[in-house]
Design an enzyme around this catalytic site. Structure first.
Site, PDB file in Angstrom:
ATOM      1  CE  LYS A 254       3.688   2.980  -3.204  1.00  0.00           C
ATOM      2  NZ  LYS A 254       2.300   2.822  -2.857  1.00  0.00           N
TER       3      LYS A 254
ATOM      4  CG  ASP B 288       9.655  -3.170  -2.506  1.00  0.00           C
ATOM      5  OD1 ASP B 288       9.553  -2.075  -3.089  1.00  0.00           O
ATOM      6  OD2 ASP B 288       8.673  -3.884  -2.225  1.00  0.00           O
TER       7      ASP B 288
ATOM      8  CE1 TYR C 132       0.898  -6.007   0.431  1.00  0.00           C
ATOM      9  CE2 TYR C 132       1.470  -3.950  -0.664  1.00  0.00           C
ATOM     10  CZ  TYR C 132       0.675  -5.075  -0.565  1.00  0.00           C
ATOM     11  OH  TYR C 132      -0.352  -5.271  -1.466  1.00  0.00           O
TER      12      TYR C 132
HETATM   13  N1  HOZ Z   1      -0.817  -0.894  -0.006  1.00  0.00           N
HETATM   14  C1  HOZ Z   1      -0.625   0.460  -0.386  1.00  0.00           C
HETATM   15  C2  HOZ Z   1      -0.164   1.274   0.768  1.00  0.00           C
HETATM   16  N2  HOZ Z   1       0.995   0.829   1.424  1.00  0.00           N
HETATM   17  C3  HOZ Z   1      -1.814   1.057  -1.132  1.00  0.00           C
HETATM   18  C4  HOZ Z   1      -3.040   1.250  -0.335  1.00  0.00           C
HETATM   19  C5  HOZ Z   1      -4.195   1.794  -1.185  1.00  0.00           C
HETATM   20  O1  HOZ Z   1      -4.000   2.265  -2.294  1.00  0.00           O
HETATM   21  O2  HOZ Z   1      -5.309   1.730  -0.718  1.00  0.00           O
END
Ligand code: HOZ
Length: 428
Positions: free
Chosen positions: A267, A239, A144
């Site tokens: 992050k 990434d 992702y």
């Molecule tokens: N997509 C992120 C986790 N891999 C963030 C999920 C979130 O903040 O709800």
């Protein structure tokens, strides 16, 4: 029936915000639960709107490597607030954070700050296409890279959690330029590059996959990425939004000794505030506007409050012994879970890179997204809900990682293992 404060807030949020949440996974849909609304947090503990305390292994999905409200971060943010919150102009703080990122990460000579990981990966893809004048992007199933159109193909995280193949609204004319391959599959990669390598602008990868659960790269996979990119003149993008400053101070690239052309961050470099960044070699990054012609901009980019939180965080985590101590805690948790699962005769697959953990209800090894999808998600749901009742806060999805922070002490890990023992016993 008396509703809890979280339930009341969720009911109201459902009328005001799509699905009641501002990011899909946190709705807890796939585990059949309602989301907890959070009131506050301190160290490794998070407290919901009803005053219930949980040991937190989400850590805001990665940034809170020091735990919540670390005094140095709070002090840095409080101090900068005296100067202002946003100027839309350069400050000393962004220069300082850029220097820290460049000093830490071997392949990064120059870096641009943005506001999120999504923005970083969207921007590097544009840059790679602008430089190479090619259109195809290769990514890997279950990885992702945020929700930009080009990258939301066979994606992990929320897309995997909700079990949807992609997203309506992404024109086929865009998706057709993205090729998604199985993670850790060197043969599929070499074959795809043999057929299309001359048209591939970039290969983007999570060097340690953290959005299909935690899946480490197998020996030779990252090396193969580097080789094919060199051979066909494609740009290699790591990434490191999750892994940067997490699996090692210099990120996964310093851990595995394979160096990309461009890297995305997020992050941890924001210390819990919204920050992303992308960087790499001078000759590539010089194509970014205003030095070059590949456009990318942002009013809040380099925001002083976010920069201050990032600087304070990096100052703490670069101290001697920080990662050794953190990894030991993560290993204590992982080996404890392994022992409990064995004792309970529960088939699980555990994996760890630094302080990122994966825990799959699966009797076979998990090396890619197809493997991860064979996990028993119903068992995971029961485990999630049991742990939550026990006061342990883990990601509400089989396809996310667990994060251990420096604020987790032995007593917290032991309490977690006691809770896991009771929960696993209930599952049987
Ligand atoms: N997509 C992120 C986790 N891999 C963030 C999920 C979130 O903040 O709800």
């Amino acid at each position: 029936m008396n509703l809890t404060n979280s339930e009341k807030l969720y009911a109201r949020a459902l009328t005001l915000i799509p699905g009641g949440v501002n990011s899909p996974v946190r709705a807890c849909q796939s585990v059949g639960a309602d989301p907890l609304f959070i009131d506050r947090a301190q160290g490794c503990l998070i407290v919901d709107a009803d005053g219930n305390r949980y040991i937190d292994y989400i850590g805001s999905w990665g940034p809170m490597i020091l735990g919540h409200r670390h005094p140095a971060v709070i002090e840095a943010v409080t101090t900068v607030l005296e100067r202002g919150t946003s100027f839309g102009a350069p400050t000393d703080l962004e220069v300082q954070l850029a220097q820290m990122v460049i000093d830490a990460v071997p392949s990064v000579e120059i870096v641009r700050m943005v506001n999120s990981g999504t923005e970083a990966s969207m921007s590097v893809v544009r840059l790679a296409r602008g430089i190479t004048q090619r259109e195809i992007i290769i990514k890997f199933d279950g990885c992702y890279h945020g929700h930009a159109d080009t990258l939301l193909v066979a994606a992990g995280s929320g897309v995997a959690t909700l079990g949807i193949p992609g997203s309506p609204g992404i024109p086929e004319s865009i998706a057709q330029h993205t090729l998604s391959l199985p993670y850790n599959d060197v043969d599929a990669l070499t074959q795809a590059m043999a057929g299309k390598g001359d048209s591939v602008a970039a290969i983007i990868v999570e060097p340690v996959a953290g959005n299909m659960g935690l899946v480490p790269p197998q020996k030779g996979f990252l090396e193969c990425l580097r080789q094919v990119c060199d051979r066909y003149g494609s740009i290699l993008i790591f990434d490191e939004v999750m892994t940067g400053f997490r699996v090692a101070y210099g990120g996964a690239q310093s851990l595995y000794g394979v160096y990309p052309d461009l890297t995305c961050f997020g992050k941890i470099i924001g210390g819990g505030l919204p920050v992303g960044a992308y960087g790499g070699k001078h000759d590539l990054m010089s194509q970014v506007a205003p030095q070059g012609s590949v456009y990318q901009a942002g009013t809040l980019s380099g925001n002083p409050v976010a920069m201050a939180a990032g600087i304070a965080t990096l100052e703490q985590i670069q101290k001697d012994g920080f990662y050794e101590a953190l990894d030991q805690k993560a290993e204590q948790l992982l080996s404890g879970l392994e022992n409990l699962a064995r004792k309970a005769d529960m088939p699980v697959q555990t994996q760890r890179v630094g302080s990122m953990l994966g825990f799959f209800f699966n009797d076979r090894p998990v090396h890619n997204f197809d493997d991860a999808k064979t996990s028993d998600v119903e068992k995971f749901s029961a485990f999630y809900n049991g742990m939550r009742r026990e006061g342990i806060y883990i990601a509400p999805s089989q396809f996310e990682a667990l994060f251990v922070s420096a604020a987790h002490e032995t007593e917290h890990i032991e309490a977690t293992l006691d809770a896991a023992e009771r929960t696993l016993a209930e599952l049987n």
